[in-house]
Design a protein around this motif. Sequence first.
Motif, short mmCIF file in Angstrom:
data_model
loop_
_atom_site.label_atom_id
_atom_site.label_comp_id
_atom_site.label_asym_id
_atom_site.label_seq_id
_atom_site.Cartn_x
_atom_site.Cartn_y
_atom_site.Cartn_z
N CYS A 1 10.74 4.82 19.70
CA CYS A 1 10.34 3.43 19.45
C CYS A 1 10.06 3.20 17.98
N GLY A 2 9.45 4.20 17.33
CA GLY A 2 9.16 4.08 15.91
C GLY A 2 10.43 3.92 15.08
N ARG A 3 11.47 4.67 15.45
CA ARG A 3 12.75 4.56 14.74
C ARG A 3 13.36 3.17 14.92
N GLN A 4 13.32 2.69 16.17
CA GLN A 4 13.87 1.36 16.43
C GLN A 4 13.06 0.26 15.75
N ALA B 1 16.23 -4.57 9.20
CA ALA B 1 17.19 -5.66 9.44
C ALA B 1 16.56 -7.01 9.12
N LEU B 2 15.31 -7.20 9.51
CA LEU B 2 14.62 -8.46 9.22
C LEU B 2 14.44 -8.65 7.72
N PHE C 1 7.42 2.06 25.39
CA PHE C 1 8.74 1.67 25.88
C PHE C 1 9.36 0.54 25.05
N GLY C 2 8.58 -0.11 24.20
CA GLY C 2 9.11 -1.19 23.37
C GLY C 2 8.05 -2.21 23.04
N GLY C 3 8.51 -3.32 22.48
CA GLY C 3 7.59 -4.39 22.10
C GLY C 3 8.30 -5.47 21.32
N ASN C 4 7.54 -6.28 20.60
CA ASN C 4 8.09 -7.41 19.85
C ASN C 4 7.62 -7.37 18.41
N SER D 1 13.08 -1.56 21.74
CA SER D 1 12.73 -0.62 22.80
C SER D 1 12.96 0.77 22.24
N PHE D 2 12.88 1.79 23.09
CA PHE D 2 13.09 3.15 22.59
C PHE D 2 14.56 3.46 22.34
N HIS D 3 15.47 2.55 22.76
CA HIS D 3 16.90 2.84 22.58
C HIS D 3 17.65 1.79 21.76
N ASP D 4 17.07 0.59 21.49
CA ASP D 4 17.77 -0.39 20.66
C ASP D 4 16.79 -1.44 20.15
N TRP D 5 17.32 -2.40 19.39
CA TRP D 5 16.52 -3.52 18.87
C TRP D 5 17.42 -4.74 18.77
#
Length: 300
Positions: A40-43, A50-51, A75-78, A102-106
């Motif tokens: 999640c930290g990487r994503q 990107a922002l 598991f993710g967030g905003n 999330s832990f697999h994408d953004w």
Amino acid sequence: MLDQALRKAKWRQRLMMVLIAVVVLIIGGPLAYSGLNQLCGRQTDALYTALTNYHLVAEPNVTVASEMLANNSSFGGNVVTKEYKEIDGYVVPWGTYTSHYSFHDWEMDESFTQTVSNRLDENTDRQQFQNTTLQKVARFYTHTHDLPNEARSLSRLPNHVGEIAVTFSRAVTYAELKQWVPKNVNLTWGYVFNDTKRVALEGDNSGLVENPIGMDLSYDQGPSRQLKDWQTALRGYWGNQTRSAGMKLALKASAKTLQFRGVILTGTTEQLVKVAGAANVAGTSVGVTVARVPYIKPVK
């Protein structure tokens, strides 16, 4: 006796499976939790990058007020972004956006690049408005012939401040731009080229630039102060898409040779009207306008 031995063996097997499950849970649980947090930290880092790239190259005269994590978990967030425009000393809310990871994408909030389009009348082919606050968007043009000059209409709107997008008859360097800008208006952003990664709106023949790419020029932030970081952000924003001619030129340009095809200016409506008739102006588009109040003094 045999049945009793078999029952004991089954109980030992079950007990062993329970013990193994407990050990796996004790050891594997924290490892899984740590692993999810790292993913999640990487994503999250990728989303923030990107922002940042987007803010640096693709938001004309927009300032980020805050950018914070929300509903953060393993598991993710905003990431919630709040933005505003500064219009000659007046602060105007521009938008609130919620990007996801999330832990697999953004994924960035798609509203960053969406506008609400309304056909107004036969004299105005198409106007665009910001998606959440419905503020009018100041637009640039892909050509220089027979363009609207909306800034002239500001003569009928006294005691206001506003912003205008100016499309030039020919591109200019920053040195030429500084000589051209009237003293009584604020230079806030420079348009460099059109983002052709995204498909133009179907059926639109107005020649509007859908996604202008440019540079923050407020407070005399010229190319010499930020070109390297800006070009790095532009590469990150563009990604692996095929580079357009405008993109290639922007990456090759030096601080002295980088050219601007237009600018965003802010000021009082009385001063912005004068820009409409200035040399090298092919057309203008009015953006946000705000009624002046006695307790806030315009910057210029």
